[in-house]
Motif scaffolding. Structure first.
Motif, mmCIF file in Angstrom:
data_model
loop_
_atom_site.group_PDB
_atom_site.id
_atom_site.type_symbol
_atom_site.label_atom_id
_atom_site.label_comp_id
_atom_site.label_asym_id
_atom_site.label_seq_id
_atom_site.Cartn_x
_atom_site.Cartn_y
_atom_site.Cartn_z
ATOM 1 N N ALA A 1 5.754 0.621 9.536
ATOM 2 C CA ALA A 1 6.908 1.022 8.723
ATOM 3 C C ALA A 1 6.411 1.607 7.400
ATOM 4 C CB ALA A 1 7.827 -0.168 8.469
ATOM 5 N N THR A 2 5.422 0.939 6.807
ATOM 6 C CA THR A 2 4.850 1.425 5.550
ATOM 7 C C THR A 2 4.257 2.821 5.720
ATOM 8 O OG1 THR A 2 4.380 -0.833 4.821
ATOM 9 C CG2 THR A 2 3.065 0.930 3.827
ATOM 10 N N TYR A 3 3.465 2.985 6.774
ATOM 11 C CA TYR A 3 2.847 4.295 7.013
ATOM 12 C C TYR A 3 3.915 5.365 7.217
ATOM 13 C CZ TYR A 3 -0.390 7.864 8.502
ATOM 14 O OH TYR A 3 -1.121 9.037 8.559
ATOM 15 N N ARG B 1 15.862 6.188 8.123
ATOM 16 C CA ARG B 1 15.141 7.246 8.830
ATOM 17 C C ARG B 1 14.779 6.741 10.227
ATOM 18 N NH1 ARG B 1 9.863 9.524 7.795
ATOM 19 N NH2 ARG B 1 10.105 9.696 10.030
ATOM 20 N N LEU C 1 7.067 5.458 6.175
ATOM 21 C CA LEU C 1 7.821 5.781 4.961
ATOM 22 C C LEU C 1 6.966 6.601 3.998
ATOM 23 C CD1 LEU C 1 9.529 2.330 4.810
ATOM 24 C CD2 LEU C 1 10.781 4.511 4.816
ATOM 25 N N LEU C 2 5.684 6.306 3.937
ATOM 26 C CA LEU C 2 4.808 7.061 3.043
ATOM 27 C C LEU C 2 4.488 8.436 3.606
ATOM 28 C CD1 LEU C 2 1.955 4.760 1.682
ATOM 29 C CD2 LEU C 2 3.611 6.069 0.356
ATOM 30 N N LEU C 3 4.042 8.487 4.851
ATOM 31 C CA LEU C 3 3.411 9.718 5.343
ATOM 32 C C LEU C 3 4.221 10.485 6.377
ATOM 33 C CD1 LEU C 3 -0.030 8.163 5.030
ATOM 34 C CD2 LEU C 3 0.466 10.461 4.178
ATOM 35 N N ASP C 4 5.377 9.918 6.787
ATOM 36 C CA ASP C 4 6.295 10.670 7.644
ATOM 37 C C ASP C 4 5.570 11.355 8.807
ATOM 38 O OD1 ASP C 4 8.566 12.073 8.558
ATOM 39 O OD2 ASP C 4 8.245 13.711 7.143
#
Lengths: 299, 299
Positions: free
Chosen positions: B213-215, B252, B217-220
């Motif tokens: 989820a972190t990846y 998203r 949200l950051l890197l789409d």
């Protein structure tokens, strides 16, 4: 909204603010921008060479694809000006990051994070010298990464988002709630020695340190540029975040945390760079000496 | 270590494994590689056009800068071969990611994450079609992002790292510890219905969902490619991680999770691509039809 007229040599010939007529609907906002641009253009010496615009939401260079706040869907760049000159659009946070990269705290640094902390939190990841928006333009949502996976629910619906602990709005809101007060602002919380204020600020700092450790381990930035209203807190923000970031990293150094250089003008100056790119002058900017206003015009 | 001889059309003419003589010191490993390359080269039709090498640690195209495991410091690429032909080095995980990008699951996808989950966890971030290593080559350490900020201490010294919950080694270790057993392997934990095994696997899945989820949200990313030994678990890994990733994202969509295509050959094939780049043929690869071995040679 803010707008400016910026010369080839980076002189800000005119800079103004106007209200955004959001309540009047999507078209009214576009029309207001069109009028604003004509007004700025008329103050110059002849027709401007190009127009640059920093807009929220999902955006490509030639279309404002989607912006919930404003109700926009697929607005072509050309709709924003009545003048027959080239227009280039950019994402709002990433356009600020572009300005910090070319003219500000990140000058000469190809890889860094620009993190404005204001009412909300979103980041501009500068990679190989350019803002990176991800595969489809939704990248940089560091404000919504789950820093405390079982934490508080964010307004977005997710659990434990950075923003819900560490944005200026959240710091004020969380303190007000716990203290049984109304409308306390983040800057009051930061400077207070009330134990509840200290606790709320501590949780914001902790959330930021988790997010910045995560960013550092993933993207290995040369530095992290903190901006936005909350960065005005200065050492009260930078010192504890730096200490905890260092502590969270065992096998690598922490990147330096540095304050943004352009303040509230970052977006306008980034838009000026886009305008000159639209005009076919992408090389402009790196030589500009920009006068930065020391105090924010808005918080 | 693994090595191969790969033709201009992507045919794997020879592929072998040799032990890495780590205990004999840094120079012995370099000498062993040199010998291995000469051996592989001799099997071909004339001298090879170039050599590519995937190495651990900090690496640039022409120098193996730093590798703790092997004791390397600033070993020039040319030291790895006795042949007078061009050599190009790459980071081990990112070279595997390059192969998945050009030949494997990420073919035609400019922006995705390749995440091999084995004894350890590190990621290859493919951005704009190329692996991105960060400002100084230390990027991609997704195995050490703090998914549970107050969680267990990782072998690296940090708290709550993804790797300490979700690597194959950690899943085996955590189960063995709780069950009072010794040396249980991850694949046994995954397929067990012992409540302790279910709990350990559940925590691994949760840690992965937070990290992904972190990846996202950051890197789409357009997609996330899971590989390594643990990805062999198939639906037992993919299904629950997918469900939780979707649940963690409110505003998203989750990117699709897909299995890696090249298995244990990813590193060798990526090195072959580097070898052809060294030889001045960067265009090779995208047309190759690669025979992928269905079963891993090593876990």
């Amino acid at each position: 909204m803010k707008g400016g007229l910026v010369s080839e040599s980076g002189a800000v010939l005119l800079s103004e603010r106007r209200p955004t007529p959001r309540a009047d609907g999507p078209d009214a906002v576009v029309a207001a921008i069109r009028g604003f641009i004509s007004h700025l253009a008329a103050a110059g010496d002849g027709v401007p060479a190009g127009v640059g615009l920093a807009v929220p939401g999902l955006v490509s260079a030639d279309t404002a694809l989607y912006a919930t706040n404003l109700g926009w869907r697929d607005v072509p760049a050309t709709a924003f000006t009545a003048l027959d000159i080239p227009v280039m659009l950019g994402h709002d946070v990433r356009t600020g990051g572009l300005a910090e990269s070319v003219l500000g705290a990140g000058r000469g640094i190809p890889d860094f994070l620009f993190l404005p902390i204001g009412t909300g939190i979103a980041g501009a990841m500068i990679l190989h010298g350019e803002p990176y928006g991800g595969a489809s333009g939704w990248g940089g949502e560091i404000g919504h990464i789950p820093v405390f996976p079982e934490g508080e629910q964010c307004a977005c619906g997710q659990l434990g988002c950075l923003e819900t602990y560490a944005s200026a709005a959240s710091v004020g809101r969380r303190y007000s709630l716990r203290a049984g007060l109304e409308g306390v602002r983040a800057e009051q919380v930061v400077s207070s020695d009330d134990p509840v204020a200290v606790e709320v600020w501590d949780e914001a700092v902790e959330a930021l340190s988790v997010a910045l450790a995560t960013y550092t381990l993933l993207l290995d930035p040369t530095m992290i540029v903190l901006g936005g209203g909350l960065a005005e807190a200065g050492p009260a923000l930078f010192d504890p975040v730096r200490t905890r970031l260092v502590k969270r990293l065992a096998f690598r150094d922490a990147p330096p945390l540095v304050p943004a250089a352009l303040g509230v003008d970052a977006g306008m100056l980034g838009a000026a760079l886009l305008g000159w790119r639209a005009a076919g002058r992408p090389e402009l900017g790196s030589g500009w000496a920009v006068d930065v206003r020391p105090e924010p015009l808005v918080s």
